[in-house]
Design a protein around this motif. Structure first.
Motif, PDB file in Angstrom:
ATOM      1  N   PRO A 360      42.550  35.752  46.042  1.00 56.08           N
ATOM      2  CA  PRO A 360      42.085  34.633  45.200  1.00 56.08           C
ATOM      3  C   PRO A 360      41.726  35.063  43.778  1.00 56.08           C
ATOM      4  O   PRO A 360      41.910  34.307  42.824  1.00 56.08           O
ATOM      5  N   ILE A 361      41.223  36.292  43.632  1.00 59.38           N
ATOM      6  CA  ILE A 361      40.888  36.808  42.296  1.00 59.38           C
ATOM      7  C   ILE A 361      42.174  36.998  41.492  1.00 59.38           C
ATOM      8  O   ILE A 361      42.234  36.674  40.302  1.00 59.38           O
ATOM      9  N   LEU A 362      43.209  37.497  42.139  1.00 61.35           N
ATOM     10  CA  LEU A 362      44.494  37.683  41.460  1.00 61.35           C
ATOM     11  C   LEU A 362      45.062  36.347  40.988  1.00 61.35           C
ATOM     12  O   LEU A 362      45.580  36.239  39.874  1.00 61.35           O
ATOM     13  N   LEU A 363      44.930  35.328  41.836  1.00 59.28           N
ATOM     14  CA  LEU A 363      45.426  34.002  41.463  1.00 59.28           C
ATOM     15  C   LEU A 363      44.663  33.449  40.261  1.00 59.28           C
ATOM     16  O   LEU A 363      45.240  32.817  39.377  1.00 59.28           O
ATOM     17  N   GLU A 364      43.341  33.713  40.225  1.00 53.14           N
ATOM     18  CA  GLU A 364      42.529  33.293  39.077  1.00 53.14           C
ATOM     19  C   GLU A 364      43.008  33.953  37.784  1.00 53.14           C
ATOM     20  O   GLU A 364      42.899  33.401  36.698  1.00 53.14           O
ATOM     21  N   PHE A 394      37.331  44.789  42.031  1.00 51.56           N
ATOM     22  CA  PHE A 394      38.718  45.220  42.225  1.00 51.56           C
ATOM     23  C   PHE A 394      39.586  44.997  40.987  1.00 51.56           C
ATOM     24  O   PHE A 394      40.424  45.833  40.658  1.00 51.56           O
ATOM     25  N   TRP A 395      39.446  43.861  40.321  1.00 47.59           N
ATOM     26  CA  TRP A 395      40.321  43.580  39.180  1.00 47.59           C
ATOM     27  C   TRP A 395      40.118  44.603  38.072  1.00 47.59           C
ATOM     28  O   TRP A 395      41.084  45.142  37.517  1.00 47.59           O
ATOM     29  N   GLN A 396      38.867  44.880  37.757  1.00 49.95           N
ATOM     30  CA  GLN A 396      38.575  45.855  36.702  1.00 49.95           C
ATOM     31  C   GLN A 396      39.147  47.227  37.063  1.00 49.95           C
ATOM     32  O   GLN A 396      39.600  47.976  36.194  1.00 49.95           O
ATOM     33  N   PHE A 401      47.797  47.833  37.665  1.00 54.90           N
ATOM     34  CA  PHE A 401      48.872  47.793  38.663  1.00 54.90           C
ATOM     35  C   PHE A 401      49.680  46.496  38.543  1.00 54.90           C
ATOM     36  O   PHE A 401      50.830  46.436  38.944  1.00 54.90           O
ATOM     37  N   PHE A 402      49.044  45.464  38.012  1.00 53.68           N
ATOM     38  CA  PHE A 402      49.651  44.130  37.992  1.00 53.68           C
ATOM     39  C   PHE A 402      50.153  43.717  36.609  1.00 53.68           C
ATOM     40  O   PHE A 402      51.012  42.851  36.494  1.00 53.68           O
TER      41      PHE A 402
END
Length: 502
Positions: A360-364, A394-396, A401-402
């Protein structure tokens, strides 16, 4: 332990459940499960003025989230329900009347104005007004009035309460599993109200009657109820009932300073004090803590396992827990320690479970699920979770990678990008283009061999390479990053960096 163990958690639905309440529920749950007993939830909602809509469901949701669900209670009816005191209202009057008949309680007709006058009069004389043996015969009650006068007042519809008649000149020996023997001089006790003028019992009467009728064997509750223990024991004596065993848990104290942990401490220092969010107050769940974290740190607030072990699963807690090892003194709350526990449980969790939480964080962040399959996200998580405290970290820790870096850390560029770095990175691109097995170990072997053959230092290659791949000097093993983002993306990033940094 001959009798069947039955314990209860009996909160009032007056707002969200504080973590001190969660710990009380947890200790009851652990004790019950260890002895193959029953954990009862009873909602003590006799004070309808303080009732808060949604609080009861919050309590149930919090217990379920923590993994310590009740065996009997609202919605899980057993043979001794109902489990809301407001639905048991018709029960209590008969027990209050029985105490009056036994001479253990009496009707009191004193108005609130008259009692207020006595309190102020005592304060003016430097004394404290206590309604008990030394003045009850001077006040308006069925002990000072004749039976006829008492009945006349009742028949006339005058408001009255029923008060317990505390004994005079007795020494009460109270037993507490945690605190041992407690001696109380009954002369200092006041004649508590058991039944109110509005037809509802007070906490004390309802509590004792319900514990008896629900066959509660052990009452495990917070230290704040210790002053009520004498009255409760006297009520058991008056009814000629066997009292349960009592254990009063120590307070959870502020991280700094004196006093017990409060909502204000959490707001001031930036940590939750509720298991789940409530209105504007964030809960542990919403702050990113795992339920295992909350259970683990709460278990060790006031209980000492007798070993150096700090990490306990719920199963281990059930087998290890003992009231004998609960401390008498307050337990200081440590917000940093709760983060340490969460860090541990992040490392222990399966990558696929963490990937589900991360998605869900990736989708945000507008990272399409179609662009990166489950296996890719799980592999990313496996590389970064060691450095995370929360899934929200995780995002930070993994954005590179993305997405291709748009900027490069200026301090790192100044330190790492030398006049010959661009040339070295161009040579590295040629090496990477010739490698078909783009696995981390093969990449490491080939690149390090090239570094050795060209008499370069690791520092001249590895730090600038990381900078071009990530945008900063952070992240896991460089060759793991290369493998995961792939040959094409790796070369593209290096060439982009060379062009931008010269």
């Amino acid at each position: 332990m001959n009798q069947k163990v039955r314990v209860r958690f009996a909160p009032s639905p007056t707002g969200p459940l504080h973590i001190g309440g969660v710990r009380t529920a947890l200790f009851n749950y652990l004790f019950a499960k260890q002895h193959d007993g029953v954990f009862v939830l009873r909602i003590e909602d006799t004070d309808q003025n303080r009732y808060v809509e949604g609080a009861e469901q919050y309590i149930i949701d919090a217990l379920n989230w923590c993994g310590i669900p009740f065996d009997e209670g609202p919605g899980k009816e057993g043979s001794v329900g109902p489990y809301r005191q407001s639905e048991r209202k018709s029960l209590y009057r008969q027990y209050a009347d029985a105490l009056v008949e036994k001479g253990k309680a009496y009707y009191a007709f004193d108005t609130s104005e008259r009692l207020d006058f006595h309190r102020k009069d005592h304060e003016a004389k430097g004394k404290t007004f206590i309604y008990n043996w030394h003045n009850r015969l001077k006040l308006v009650n069925s002990l000072s009035l004749s039976a006829e006068e008492t009945q006349q007042k009742i028949d006339a519809g005058e408001d009255y309460v029923i008060r317990f008649k505390s004994p005079k000149d007795e020494t009460l020996l109270l037993q507490d599993t945690i605190r041992g023997t407690i001696r109380i001089d009954t002369n200092i006790l006041d004649d508590k109200v058991l039944f109110k003028a509005d037809g509802m019992p007070t906490y004390h009467l309802a509590n004792v009657v319900d514990d008896h009728l629900m066959n509660i064997s052990h009452v495990i509750r917070g230290e704040e109820w210790l002053p009520s223990l004498a009255l409760h024991q006297l009520l058991y004596n008056a009814f000629e009932w066997n009292a349960p065993e009592f254990a009063h848990l120590p307070l959870i104290m502020k991280p700094v300073g004196k006093g017990k942990l409060s909502k204000r401490d959490g707001e001031k220092m930036g940590f939750p004090v509720f298991p789940l969010s409530w209105n504007e107050s964030q809960g542990y769940r919403e702050a990113g803590y795992f339920s295992e974290t909350v259970v683990n740190f709460l278990a060790l607030l006031g209980w000492n396992p007798g070993t150096e072990q700090e990490i306990f699963s719920l199963t281990e807690l059930i087998s290890s827990f003992s009231l004998d090892r609960v401390n008498k003194s307050g337990a200081r709350f440590d917000p940093d320690k709760t983060k340490w526990y969460n860090q541990h449980y992040i490392k222990e969790k399966a990558n696929d479970e963490l990937a589900d939480l991360f998605r869900p964080i990736l989708l945000e962040k507008d990272i399409s699920a179609l662009s990166f399959d489950n296996d890719f996200v799980e592999r990313v998580v496996s590389l970064i979770k060691e450095r995370a405290t929360f899934v929200s970290d995780f995002w930070q820790l993994s954005h590179y990678f993305f997405t291709t870096p748009e900027h490069y850390d200026e301090k790192a560029v100044r330190k790492q990008w030398k006049p010959d770095t661009g040339s070295i990175m161009n040579q590295l691109v040629s090496i990477l283009e010739d490698i078909t097995d783009f696995s981390s170990q093969n990449l490491e072997d080939r690149v390090k061999q090239w570094i050795t053959d060209n008499e370069l230092s690791l520092g001249k290659v590895m730090a600038p390479l990381r900078l071009l791949l990530v945008g900063a000097l952070q992240g896991p093993h460089v060759f793991d990053i290369l493998e995961l983002i792939g040959k094409e993306e790796s070369i593209k990033r290096i060439e982009k960096g060379i062009a931008e940094l010269g």
